[in-house]
Design a protein around this motif. Structure first.
Motif, PDB file in Angstrom:
ATOM      1  N   THR A   1       2.930   1.728   5.679  1.00 43.62           N
ATOM      2  CA  THR A   1       2.169   2.682   4.887  1.00 43.62           C
ATOM      3  C   THR A   1       2.292   4.074   5.520  1.00 43.62           C
ATOM      4  O   THR A   1       2.720   4.188   6.675  1.00 43.62           O
ATOM      5  N   PRO A   2       1.897   5.121   4.796  1.00 39.89           N
ATOM      6  CA  PRO A   2       1.973   6.477   5.366  1.00 39.89           C
ATOM      7  C   PRO A   2       1.152   6.656   6.644  1.00 39.89           C
ATOM      8  O   PRO A   2       1.476   7.498   7.473  1.00 39.89           O
ATOM      9  N   ASP A   3       0.085   5.855   6.805  1.00 39.30           N
ATOM     10  CA  ASP A   3      -0.721   5.945   8.027  1.00 39.30           C
ATOM     11  C   ASP A   3      -0.285   4.922   9.083  1.00 39.30           C
ATOM     12  O   ASP A   3      -1.047   4.562   9.968  1.00 39.30           O
ATOM     13  N   ASN A   4       0.961   4.452   8.963  1.00 42.84           N
ATOM     14  CA  ASN A   4       1.616   3.568   9.940  1.00 42.84           C
ATOM     15  C   ASN A   4       1.002   2.175  10.073  1.00 42.84           C
ATOM     16  O   ASN A   4       1.175   1.529  11.104  1.00 42.84           O
TER      17      ASN A   4
ATOM     18  N   PHE B   1       4.698   3.277  -4.997  1.00 37.13           N
ATOM     19  CA  PHE B   1       4.121   2.133  -5.703  1.00 37.13           C
ATOM     20  C   PHE B   1       2.848   2.534  -6.428  1.00 37.13           C
ATOM     21  O   PHE B   1       2.117   3.419  -5.984  1.00 37.13           O
ATOM     22  N   MET B   2       2.595   1.861  -7.546  1.00 38.44           N
ATOM     23  CA  MET B   2       1.397   2.090  -8.350  1.00 38.44           C
ATOM     24  C   MET B   2       0.736   0.752  -8.672  1.00 38.44           C
ATOM     25  O   MET B   2       1.340  -0.310  -8.467  1.00 38.44           O
ATOM     26  N   GLN B   3      -0.467   0.805  -9.196  1.00 38.28           N
ATOM     27  CA  GLN B   3      -1.169  -0.389  -9.644  1.00 38.28           C
ATOM     28  C   GLN B   3      -0.566  -0.856 -10.960  1.00 38.28           C
ATOM     29  O   GLN B   3      -0.294  -0.030 -11.842  1.00 38.28           O
TER      30      GLN B   3
ATOM     31  N   TRP C   1      -5.017   1.050  -6.162  1.00 38.61           N
ATOM     32  CA  TRP C   1      -5.752   0.916  -7.417  1.00 38.61           C
ATOM     33  C   TRP C   1      -6.718   2.092  -7.590  1.00 38.61           C
ATOM     34  O   TRP C   1      -6.829   2.671  -8.670  1.00 38.61           O
ATOM     35  N   LYS C   2      -7.401   2.482  -6.534  1.00 45.33           N
ATOM     36  CA  LYS C   2      -8.397   3.559  -6.608  1.00 45.33           C
ATOM     37  C   LYS C   2      -7.775   4.952  -6.573  1.00 45.33           C
ATOM     38  O   LYS C   2      -8.281   5.875  -7.217  1.00 45.33           O
ATOM     39  N   ARG C   3      -6.689   5.123  -5.834  1.00 44.48           N
ATOM     40  CA  ARG C   3      -6.094   6.461  -5.658  1.00 44.48           C
ATOM     41  C   ARG C   3      -4.919   6.743  -6.580  1.00 44.48           C
ATOM     42  O   ARG C   3      -4.515   7.887  -6.727  1.00 44.48           O
ATOM     43  N   GLY C   4      -4.296   5.714  -7.124  1.00 42.45           N
ATOM     44  CA  GLY C   4      -3.195   5.927  -8.065  1.00 42.45           C
ATOM     45  C   GLY C   4      -1.836   5.491  -7.574  1.00 42.45           C
ATOM     46  O   GLY C   4      -1.256   4.579  -8.134  1.00 42.45           O
ATOM     47  N   VAL C   5      -1.308   6.111  -6.541  1.00 49.11           N
ATOM     48  CA  VAL C   5       0.027   5.776  -6.047  1.00 49.11           C
ATOM     49  C   VAL C   5       0.075   5.942  -4.533  1.00 49.11           C
ATOM     50  O   VAL C   5      -0.781   6.596  -3.944  1.00 49.11           O
ATOM     51  N   MET C   6       1.109   5.345  -3.926  1.00 48.71           N
ATOM     52  CA  MET C   6       1.328   5.518  -2.489  1.00 48.71           C
ATOM     53  C   MET C   6       2.796   5.251  -2.168  1.00 48.71           C
ATOM     54  O   MET C   6       3.391   4.318  -2.702  1.00 48.71           O
ATOM     55  N   ASP C   7       3.364   6.081  -1.295  1.00 44.62           N
ATOM     56  CA  ASP C   7       4.733   5.874  -0.813  1.00 44.62           C
ATOM     57  C   ASP C   7       4.721   4.774   0.237  1.00 44.62           C
ATOM     58  O   ASP C   7       3.953   4.843   1.207  1.00 44.62           O
TER      59      ASP C   7
END
Length: 136
Positions: free
Chosen positions: A8-11, A39-41, A124-130
């Motif tokens: 994840t972005p926070d390692n 990635f998205m929900q 799910w709550k924030r939308g997307v994440m790399d």
């Protein structure tokens, strides 16, 4: 072939084992590593994070189903061409059912399931994440 990790972005690191029932998919996925995607929900398939722009895998359909268990990873091969899941990748962090058959090829380590569930709920709550995928 043991598996791969998701970063994840926070390692945070989440580990996955390849399934022996999907050797073609597992080997092809391992050849793609490393790669990153946003990635998205999923909208209708349940507690799943997914992408529809996965690196292409021109492989056979194997160990394919719409039925998954929490922690499983699925990949939509390019064939059969009628498949709605071609070029998609999904990771189930809870209950769900796919829209069409995908190759089920890996599962999260049992002890990493809480990390995967937290990741899914965050997306799910924030939308997307790399997310980044690398060899284990």
């Amino acid at each position: 072939m043991p598996g791969f990790i998701l970063k994840t972005p926070d390692n945070k690191v989440i580990r996955f084992n390849y399934y022996p029932d999907a050797p073609v998919t597992s080997k092809a996925f391992a050849m793609l590593l490393p790669f990153s995607r946003t990635f998205m929900q999923a909208r209708v398939s349940g507690q799943e994070i997914w992408i529809d722009n996965a690196p292409e895998l021109d492989i056979i359909q194997e160990n394919a189903s719409v039925f998954t268990v929490p922690g499983e990873v699925v990949y939509g091969p390019l064939k059969p061409s009628r498949a709605k899941t071609s070029n998609c990748m999904g990771i189930y962090y809870g209950e769900g059912k796919g829209l069409d058959c995908c190759n089920i090829f890996a599962k999260v380590f049992d002890e990493d399931m809480p990390l995967l569930k937290a990741l899914g709920e965050t997306i799910w709550k924030r939308g997307v994440m790399d997310l980044t995928f690398e060899e284990m």
